[in-house]
Design a protein around this motif. Structure first.
Motif, mmCIF file in Angstrom:
data_model
loop_
_atom_site.group_PDB
_atom_site.id
_atom_site.type_symbol
_atom_site.label_atom_id
_atom_site.label_comp_id
_atom_site.label_asym_id
_atom_site.label_seq_id
_atom_site.Cartn_x
_atom_site.Cartn_y
_atom_site.Cartn_z
ATOM 1 N N LYS A 88 -11.515 0.490 4.126
ATOM 2 C CA LYS A 88 -11.842 1.515 3.141
ATOM 3 C C LYS A 88 -11.053 2.810 3.302
ATOM 4 O O LYS A 88 -11.088 3.666 2.415
ATOM 5 C CB LYS A 88 -13.333 1.829 3.179
ATOM 6 C CG LYS A 88 -13.832 2.429 4.485
ATOM 7 C CD LYS A 88 -15.338 2.674 4.417
ATOM 8 C CE LYS A 88 -15.864 3.281 5.716
ATOM 9 N NZ LYS A 88 -17.323 3.519 5.646
ATOM 10 N N SER A 89 -10.349 2.962 4.402
ATOM 11 C CA SER A 89 -9.625 4.205 4.624
ATOM 12 C C SER A 89 -8.170 4.144 4.168
ATOM 13 O O SER A 89 -7.463 5.141 4.247
ATOM 14 C CB SER A 89 -9.672 4.586 6.110
ATOM 15 O OG SER A 89 -9.033 3.588 6.898
ATOM 16 N N PHE A 90 -7.722 3.000 3.688
ATOM 17 C CA PHE A 90 -6.336 2.888 3.241
ATOM 18 C C PHE A 90 -6.240 1.849 2.132
ATOM 19 O O PHE A 90 -7.135 1.023 1.967
ATOM 20 C CB PHE A 90 -5.422 2.496 4.406
ATOM 21 C CG PHE A 90 -5.860 1.247 5.129
ATOM 22 C CD1 PHE A 90 -5.448 -0.004 4.712
ATOM 23 C CD2 PHE A 90 -6.701 1.335 6.237
ATOM 24 C CE1 PHE A 90 -5.852 -1.146 5.380
ATOM 25 C CE2 PHE A 90 -7.117 0.189 6.908
ATOM 26 C CZ PHE A 90 -6.691 -1.052 6.475
ATOM 27 N N PRO A 91 -5.162 1.874 1.343
ATOM 28 C CA PRO A 91 -5.049 0.942 0.223
ATOM 29 C C PRO A 91 -4.775 -0.481 0.695
ATOM 30 O O PRO A 91 -4.050 -0.700 1.665
ATOM 31 C CB PRO A 91 -3.858 1.494 -0.574
ATOM 32 C CG PRO A 91 -3.031 2.189 0.446
ATOM 33 C CD PRO A 91 -4.020 2.804 1.404
ATOM 34 N N VAL A 92 -5.351 -1.439 0.005
ATOM 35 C CA VAL A 92 -5.088 -2.842 0.320
ATOM 36 C C VAL A 92 -3.780 -3.248 -0.343
ATOM 37 O O VAL A 92 -3.304 -2.605 -1.273
ATOM 38 C CB VAL A 92 -6.232 -3.755 -0.173
ATOM 39 C CG1 VAL A 92 -7.521 -3.410 0.542
ATOM 40 C CG2 VAL A 92 -6.402 -3.652 -1.680
ATOM 41 N N SER A 93 -3.192 -4.327 0.119
ATOM 42 C CA SER A 93 -1.942 -4.800 -0.468
ATOM 43 C C SER A 93 -2.220 -5.396 -1.845
ATOM 44 O O SER A 93 -3.346 -5.822 -2.136
ATOM 45 C CB SER A 93 -1.317 -5.869 0.420
ATOM 46 O OG SER A 93 -2.090 -7.053 0.372
#
Length: 212
Positions: A91-96
């Protein structure tokens, strides 16, 4: 008592919309479905229908509910979130885009099953403007974080999923945009890129090469 208050609120909203000749209807973004709100949805749908107005609601993946959809009546459609498909572990960074596409496919499959059972038209949100988890750049505490994936990567991934939908209930896309504000808007891009516009406006998302 709560049900009566919800019905009164629905009546007030409908009165405003029904008296406006420029209004086609109401789009509700209440974020989370609650069974206690069924009287509100049902009353609002009935009030709008008397003036041939439309009701639409946004649906979070996993919150689909046949009773809720049916309460909207036959002058309504539902819109599935097509973005922010993160899990607790990322949840702290964008998924691919690849993981995004996999999660979107699962969400769409379940959503369509419920929509088909309720026989209600559907639309799908698509990440053309940066969302909380599909962004190219984000500012946190004055520091800019970069994502190696771009807006068009998520857009193409979404098209591949939506291009597989063959249901006559499928109406198309619904697009949300943040209002650009450098003081309060940490997510970028805040506009649709030219290369994305070219795909979006020139090609039919159901038949273009990205949907195959």
């Amino acid at each position: 008592m709560a049900g009566k208050k919800y019905q009164e609120a629905a009546d007030q909203i409908a009165e405003k919309i029904n008296s406006d000749s420029n209004a086609d209807g109401v789009f509700l973004d209440l974020e989370s479905y609650q069974p206690t709100l069924l009287p509100f949805y049902q009353t609002l749908a009935q009030d709008l229908k008397t003036h041939h107005k439309i009701l639409s609601v946004i649906v979070r993946p996993g919150e689909e509910n046949k009773e809720w959809f049916q309460s909207l009546g036959n002058n309504a459609f539902v819109v599935l979130y097509g973005y922010d498909l993160h899990h607790s572990e990322d949840k702290s960074f964008p998924v691919s885009p690849e993981i995004y596409q996999q999660r979107l496919a699962v969400a769409v499959d379940h959503f369509m099953q419920v929509a088909q059972s309720a026989y209600i038209p559907v639309m799908f949100g698509i990440p053309l403007i940066a969302t909380t988890y599909e962004w190219e750049e984000k500012t946190v505490g004055g520091k800019k974080l970069k994502n190696s994936y771009r807006q068009i990567d998520y857009f193409k991934a979404a098209l591949k999923v939506y291009g597989q939908i063959s249901s006559p209930l499928y109406l198309g896309f619904s697009i949300w945009a943040f209002v650009p504000d450098k003081k309060s808007q940490p997510y970028f891009p805040t506009h649709i890129s030219q290369e994305t516009w070219e795909i979006f406006t020139i090609n039919n998302p159901r038949t273009n090469k990205y949907a195959n």
